[in-house]
Design a protein around this motif. Sequence first.
Motif, PDB file in Angstrom:
ATOM      1  N   ALA A  92      -8.394  -0.376   6.410  1.00  0.00           N
ATOM      2  CA  ALA A  92      -8.674  -0.063   4.806  1.00  0.00           C
ATOM      3  C   ALA A  92      -7.562  -0.521   4.149  1.00  0.00           C
ATOM      4  O   ALA A  92      -6.374  -0.331   4.307  1.00  0.00           O
ATOM      5  CB  ALA A  92      -8.907   1.489   4.728  1.00  0.00           C
ATOM      6  N   VAL A  93      -8.070  -1.403   3.318  1.00  0.00           N
ATOM      7  CA  VAL A  93      -7.058  -2.316   2.371  1.00  0.00           C
ATOM      8  C   VAL A  93      -7.097  -1.705   1.015  1.00  0.00           C
ATOM      9  O   VAL A  93      -7.990  -1.928   0.093  1.00  0.00           O
ATOM     10  CB  VAL A  93      -7.431  -3.697   2.385  1.00  0.00           C
ATOM     11  CG1 VAL A  93      -6.354  -4.552   1.606  1.00  0.00           C
ATOM     12  CG2 VAL A  93      -7.313  -4.360   3.841  1.00  0.00           C
ATOM     13  N   ASN A  94      -5.883  -1.149   0.641  1.00  0.00           N
ATOM     14  CA  ASN A  94      -5.794  -0.450  -0.693  1.00  0.00           C
ATOM     15  C   ASN A  94      -4.330  -0.858  -1.178  1.00  0.00           C
ATOM     16  O   ASN A  94      -3.384   0.012  -1.616  1.00  0.00           O
ATOM     17  CB  ASN A  94      -5.914   1.026  -0.552  1.00  0.00           C
ATOM     18  CG  ASN A  94      -5.960   1.819  -2.083  1.00  0.00           C
ATOM     19  OD1 ASN A  94      -6.944   1.421  -2.657  1.00  0.00           O
ATOM     20  ND2 ASN A  94      -5.054   2.554  -1.971  1.00  0.00           N
ATOM     21  N   SER A  95      -3.934  -2.163  -1.023  1.00  0.00           N
ATOM     22  CA  SER A  95      -2.648  -2.392  -1.244  1.00  0.00           C
ATOM     23  C   SER A  95      -2.088  -2.543  -2.616  1.00  0.00           C
ATOM     24  O   SER A  95      -2.777  -3.027  -3.501  1.00  0.00           O
ATOM     25  CB  SER A  95      -2.577  -3.789  -0.435  1.00  0.00           C
ATOM     26  OG  SER A  95      -3.375  -4.754  -0.775  1.00  0.00           O
ATOM     27  N   LEU A  96      -0.832  -2.643  -2.886  1.00  0.00           N
ATOM     28  CA  LEU A  96      -0.207  -2.636  -4.226  1.00  0.00           C
ATOM     29  C   LEU A  96      -0.356  -4.262  -4.347  1.00  0.00           C
ATOM     30  O   LEU A  96      -0.358  -4.774  -5.153  1.00  0.00           O
ATOM     31  CB  LEU A  96       1.261  -2.350  -4.024  1.00  0.00           C
ATOM     32  CG  LEU A  96       2.039  -2.753  -5.366  1.00  0.00           C
ATOM     33  CD1 LEU A  96       1.714  -2.199  -6.584  1.00  0.00           C
ATOM     34  CD2 LEU A  96       3.502  -2.383  -5.169  1.00  0.00           C
TER      35      LEU A  96
ATOM     36  N   GLY B   2     -13.022   3.586  -2.271  1.00  0.00           N
ATOM     37  CA  GLY B   2     -12.553   3.315  -3.331  1.00  0.00           C
ATOM     38  C   GLY B   2     -11.188   2.678  -3.336  1.00  0.00           C
ATOM     39  O   GLY B   2     -10.411   2.735  -4.242  1.00  0.00           O
ATOM     40  N   ALA B   3     -11.127   1.783  -2.404  1.00  0.00           N
ATOM     41  CA  ALA B   3      -9.780   1.223  -2.261  1.00  0.00           C
ATOM     42  C   ALA B   3      -9.661  -0.235  -3.190  1.00  0.00           C
ATOM     43  O   ALA B   3     -10.501  -0.740  -3.511  1.00  0.00           O
ATOM     44  CB  ALA B   3      -9.755   0.599  -0.850  1.00  0.00           C
ATOM     45  N   VAL B   4      -8.470  -0.486  -3.720  1.00  0.00           N
ATOM     46  CA  VAL B   4      -8.371  -1.562  -4.590  1.00  0.00           C
ATOM     47  C   VAL B   4      -7.033  -2.260  -3.757  1.00  0.00           C
ATOM     48  O   VAL B   4      -6.149  -1.531  -3.658  1.00  0.00           O
ATOM     49  CB  VAL B   4      -7.843  -1.239  -5.864  1.00  0.00           C
ATOM     50  CG1 VAL B   4      -7.654  -2.419  -6.774  1.00  0.00           C
ATOM     51  CG2 VAL B   4      -8.914  -0.161  -6.479  1.00  0.00           C
ATOM     52  N   ALA B   5      -7.399  -3.561  -3.858  1.00  0.00           N
ATOM     53  CA  ALA B   5      -6.146  -4.645  -3.347  1.00  0.00           C
ATOM     54  C   ALA B   5      -5.763  -5.231  -4.153  1.00  0.00           C
ATOM     55  O   ALA B   5      -6.264  -6.528  -4.985  1.00  0.00           O
ATOM     56  CB  ALA B   5      -6.946  -5.443  -2.240  1.00  0.00           C
ATOM     57  N   GLY B   6      -4.485  -5.169  -4.954  1.00  0.00           N
ATOM     58  CA  GLY B   6      -3.847  -5.811  -5.999  1.00  0.00           C
ATOM     59  C   GLY B   6      -4.805  -5.339  -7.196  1.00  0.00           C
ATOM     60  O   GLY B   6      -4.910  -4.342  -7.535  1.00  0.00           O
ATOM     61  N   ALA B   7      -5.296  -6.587  -7.808  1.00  0.00           N
ATOM     62  CA  ALA B   7      -6.201  -6.360  -8.951  1.00  0.00           C
ATOM     63  C   ALA B   7      -7.830  -6.424  -8.603  1.00  0.00           C
ATOM     64  O   ALA B   7      -8.494  -6.102  -9.519  1.00  0.00           O
ATOM     65  CB  ALA B   7      -5.974  -7.379  -9.899  1.00  0.00           C
ATOM     66  N   LEU B   8      -8.055  -6.444  -7.192  1.00  0.00           N
ATOM     67  CA  LEU B   8      -9.558  -6.684  -7.008  1.00  0.00           C
ATOM     68  C   LEU B   8      -9.835  -5.619  -6.010  1.00  0.00           C
ATOM     69  O   LEU B   8      -9.050  -4.965  -5.351  1.00  0.00           O
ATOM     70  CB  LEU B   8      -9.519  -7.978  -6.098  1.00  0.00           C
ATOM     71  CG  LEU B   8      -9.247  -9.248  -6.835  1.00  0.00           C
ATOM     72  CD1 LEU B   8      -9.251 -10.463  -5.815  1.00  0.00           C
ATOM     73  CD2 LEU B   8     -10.272  -9.545  -8.026  1.00  0.00           C
ATOM     74  N   LYS B   9     -11.235  -5.424  -5.802  1.00  0.00           N
ATOM     75  CA  LYS B   9     -11.645  -4.328  -5.112  1.00  0.00           C
ATOM     76  C   LYS B   9     -11.393  -4.619  -3.532  1.00  0.00           C
ATOM     77  O   LYS B   9     -11.439  -5.627  -3.245  1.00  0.00           O
ATOM     78  CB  LYS B   9     -13.130  -4.269  -5.276  1.00  0.00           C
ATOM     79  CG  LYS B   9     -13.747  -3.241  -4.538  1.00  0.00           C
ATOM     80  CD  LYS B   9     -13.571  -1.806  -4.762  1.00  0.00           C
ATOM     81  CE  LYS B   9     -13.907  -0.537  -4.269  1.00  0.00           C
ATOM     82  NZ  LYS B   9     -13.577  -0.720  -2.674  1.00  0.00           N
TER      83      LYS B   9
END
Length: 345
Positions: A188-192, A155-162
């Motif tokens: 695991a990349v779920n960055s603002l 369920g991770a989201v990186a910026g505006a992309l998955k």
Amino acid sequence: MTSGARDSIVDVDGVLVGHHQRLDEQWASGTSVVLVPRGAVAAVDVRGGGPGTRETDVLEPTHLVSQAHGVVLTGGSAYGLAAADGAMRWLEERGHGLQVGAHAHEVVPVVPAAVLFDLPMSDWGNRPDAEFGRLACEAATAHDAREGNVGAGTGAVAGALKGGIGTASAVFRSAALGVDVTVGALFAVNSLGSVIDPETGLPWDPDPGLRSPAGAEIAAARARHDPDAGRPGRHGTASRPLNTTIGVVAVDLALTKAHCRRVAVAAHDGLARAIRPAHSMLDGDTAFVLATGDQEPGAQWVPVLDEVCAVAARVVQRAIVRAVLAAEPVGEVTSYTRLYPSARE
């Protein structure tokens, strides 16, 4: 310096990786484990302003316990910390842990954990628990090099992309020791922040060998994703105020806790190269380090540590970029390959 056989953290001797996730109409979350059942010297460095962690104090270089037996990376925000209970039980059942009694089964596994915020991607109440941690351990092998929408990256989201799970490794000849050293990372990349430069449609890190996307794709992407609009939920309705990139670096040397802490600091250099901005107050960016080997740096520890730190930063950078390149859309959250298909042709 070359990539390991699988270009994954499992190229480091003694490391097992397992994932468990649920991805359906009600769920988009999961748990990843990096297991070192025989124990590994461990440390951590937390740089984000909003971390969710467990058993990080024990990894301080001045504290008693020197080894961990696994690290849990999981979705579910603070609720997801329960996944570590399942990993602990799995290790205990197999006799892995810190010996605290006269009998072989009297052990306490040391299992640090970190969480990322993916709650808007699932129906409320659906988040990883102890069973997720146990099942991730059941699935752990020395061969799992999967990336993208698996485990904690589901369920991770990186910026505006998955976002997702990314992993990478490097093997280099240590000039100081005269031996080959393997360094691996799993994040695991779920960055603002974004991993992609909106001006070019390419990662901030130029390593992947992508070609520049078509101009029309870049224009469409910039029009679709207003950088001031916040991050989408799964169905485009919920904002994403909390984020976090979490991961593990492993090296096949016999480092001390203090050495591992310096490698964890360097890991954040790689994170900051790949994600812009990084380490915000709304991220909980956390990097763990595991040292699994028998070769001690000895009197050469300063040049060896510098070598390992430089490679660790590079490997983390690559793992983060690969997480975004491997991810697939979930709900209304689009992916890099969907937004910029010409870059991968």
